[in-house]
Scaffold this motif. Structure first.
Motif, mmCIF file in Angstrom:
data_model
loop_
_atom_site.group_PDB
_atom_site.id
_atom_site.type_symbol
_atom_site.label_atom_id
_atom_site.label_comp_id
_atom_site.label_asym_id
_atom_site.label_seq_id
_atom_site.Cartn_x
_atom_site.Cartn_y
_atom_site.Cartn_z
ATOM 1 N N TRP A 174 10.607 -0.070 0.455
ATOM 2 C CA TRP A 174 9.796 0.492 -0.621
ATOM 3 C C TRP A 174 8.928 -0.582 -1.256
ATOM 4 C CZ3 TRP A 174 9.816 5.654 -2.304
ATOM 5 C CH2 TRP A 174 9.030 5.924 -3.434
ATOM 6 N N GLN A 175 9.546 -1.793 -1.517
ATOM 7 C CA GLN A 175 8.819 -2.887 -2.162
ATOM 8 C C GLN A 175 7.635 -3.301 -1.310
ATOM 9 O OE1 GLN A 175 9.182 -4.921 -5.080
ATOM 10 N NE2 GLN A 175 10.320 -3.159 -5.803
ATOM 11 N N ALA A 176 7.860 -3.376 0.022
ATOM 12 C CA ALA A 176 6.769 -3.784 0.923
ATOM 13 C C ALA A 176 5.621 -2.781 0.841
ATOM 14 C CB ALA A 176 7.299 -3.891 2.350
ATOM 15 N N LYS A 177 5.972 -1.474 0.893
ATOM 16 C CA LYS A 177 4.924 -0.445 0.812
ATOM 17 C C LYS A 177 4.205 -0.519 -0.524
ATOM 18 C CE LYS A 177 7.323 3.052 3.599
ATOM 19 N NZ LYS A 177 8.129 4.263 3.379
ATOM 20 N N GLN A 178 4.987 -0.836 -1.587
ATOM 21 C CA GLN A 178 4.408 -0.918 -2.942
ATOM 22 C C GLN A 178 3.375 -2.017 -3.002
ATOM 23 O OE1 GLN A 178 7.101 -0.307 -6.421
ATOM 24 N NE2 GLN A 178 6.456 -2.375 -6.976
ATOM 25 N N ILE A 179 3.729 -3.190 -2.462
ATOM 26 C CA ILE A 179 2.805 -4.331 -2.496
ATOM 27 C C ILE A 179 1.547 -4.012 -1.711
ATOM 28 C CG2 ILE A 179 2.476 -6.711 -1.677
ATOM 29 C CD1 ILE A 179 5.443 -7.156 -2.386
ATOM 30 N N GLN A 180 1.704 -3.380 -0.552
ATOM 31 C CA GLN A 180 0.532 -3.043 0.264
ATOM 32 C C GLN A 180 -0.386 -2.104 -0.511
ATOM 33 O OE1 GLN A 180 -0.406 -4.324 3.344
ATOM 34 N NE2 GLN A 180 -2.231 -3.326 2.579
ATOM 35 N N PRO B 114 25.344 1.591 -12.574
ATOM 36 C CA PRO B 114 25.070 2.602 -11.529
ATOM 37 C C PRO B 114 24.349 1.946 -10.366
ATOM 38 C CG PRO B 114 23.485 2.788 -13.318
ATOM 39 C CD PRO B 114 24.440 1.702 -13.717
ATOM 40 N N PRO B 115 24.240 2.638 -9.223
ATOM 41 C CA PRO B 115 23.505 2.040 -8.095
ATOM 42 C C PRO B 115 22.050 1.787 -8.485
ATOM 43 C CG PRO B 115 24.236 4.282 -7.575
ATOM 44 C CD PRO B 115 24.789 3.941 -8.899
ATOM 45 N N PHE C 73 13.876 -0.175 -5.483
ATOM 46 C CA PHE C 73 14.143 -1.613 -5.377
ATOM 47 C C PHE C 73 14.335 -2.043 -3.932
ATOM 48 C CE2 PHE C 73 15.155 -3.559 -9.607
ATOM 49 C CZ PHE C 73 14.687 -2.517 -10.372
ATOM 50 N N GLY C 74 14.431 -1.106 -3.007
ATOM 51 C CA GLY C 74 14.738 -1.450 -1.622
ATOM 52 C C GLY C 74 13.629 -2.252 -0.985
ATOM 53 N N GLU C 75 13.957 -2.946 0.131
ATOM 54 C CA GLU C 75 12.995 -3.833 0.805
ATOM 55 C C GLU C 75 11.769 -3.073 1.263
ATOM 56 O OE1 GLU C 75 14.247 -7.863 0.754
ATOM 57 O OE2 GLU C 75 12.479 -6.963 1.688
#
Lengths: 142, 136
Positions: free
Chosen positions: B105-111, B95-96, B101-103
């Motif tokens: 979202w990942q950046a916001k997650q790390i911040q 599945p998709p 996993f998107g760029e």
């Protein structure tokens, strides 16, 4: 392929004996795990020489003896091989005599100097009985 | 199995029966000659006697085979087929990916993780230089 034999596995101990005594064949080692009386090398050799020296040895006994002997973790002493070759003569079996020589050469494994020593010791017997070594017959090459 | 069998084995020099059981007349006469002194036999006769009794010599038994090429080749073919199956699977079966996993979202997650000071002593936030706002 399917060969899994471990030959002369205690090669460390073997080569010690080998180099210390100069040019002698590796000695037999028979260990009884129940801790009983240990057979000495000479007793082992004498037992096998007696086995092959039986005057009326039959073909089965020759085969059984040789197959068992080759199954041990050692190269037989020249005197045992001498008795075996003479047993082949009594049984009119030249092919088995040549096979025995091939087998002990293979038994020596990586120790390339054992087989020439054995042939040197067996030369009188081999000449007397008229056995040709595999090398003389060109059978040591593919 | 109940009959004596011939088998070429390095650790069994003398098999239960000879290679050639059925002897024709030349073989039989050679066997008769074998009963006499072996010094009278020629080299060819000795080789013939050996070949009557045994199939392969020891060097022939120990000859190398080309089997390894088949094994390695077969292995790579299987890897190849597996690779194709995996590729098809990635394309048609999976599945998709989740949106997390998107760029962006990942950046916001790390911040967010840095703001929360995740593992500040020896782990994640310890690697971030808060003063200069970059990774150490």
């Amino acid at each position: 392929m399917f060969r899994a034999a471990v030959r002369l596995s205690v090669s460390g101990a073997r080569s010690l004996t080998w180099t210390r005594l100069g040019c002698t064949a590796p000695l037999a080692q028979r260990c009884y795990s129940h801790g009983g009386k240990q057979e000495t090398d000479d007793e082992f050799d004498a037992r096998w020489v007696n086995y092959f020296n039986k005057a009326d040895i039959d073909a089965w006994e020759l085969r059984k003896g040789m197959n068992t002997l080759i199954g041990y973790d050692l190269v037989p002493e020249p005197k045992i091989l001498d008795a075996a070759l003479r047993a082949c003569r009594r049984l009119d079996d030249l092919a088995s005599a040549i096979r025995i020589l091939e087998a002990v050469k293979d038994k020596s494994g990586p120790h390339k100097d054992i087989y020439p020593y054995l042939i040197q010791e067996l030369r009188p017997t081999v000449d007397e009985l008229g056995i040709s070594t595999p090398e003389e017959l060109g059978m040591d090459k593919l | 199995m109940s009959q004596p069998m011939y088998l070429d084995r390095l650790d069994t020099p003398l098999p239960d029966r000879p290679w050639k059981d059925v002897l024709d007349s030349t073989d039989k006469s050679l066997k008769q000659k074998e009963k006499g002194p072996w010094t009278a036999l020629s080299k060819e006769e000795k080789i013939a006697l050996y070949r009557l009794k045994f199939n392969h010599t020891y060097p022939e038994m120990k000859r190398p085979s080309h089997e390894w090429k088949t094994v390695i080749g077969g292995m790579f073919i299987v890897f190849g087929i597996t690779g194709l199956v995996v590729f098809w699977q990635c394309h048609y079966v999976y599945p998709p990916q989740p949106h997390t996993f998107g760029e962006e979202w990942q950046a916001k997650q790390i911040q967010r993780m840095l703001d929360m000071r995740i593992n500040p002593i020896t782990g994640f936030s310890a690697q971030w230089d808060y003063k200069n706002k970059q990774w150490k």
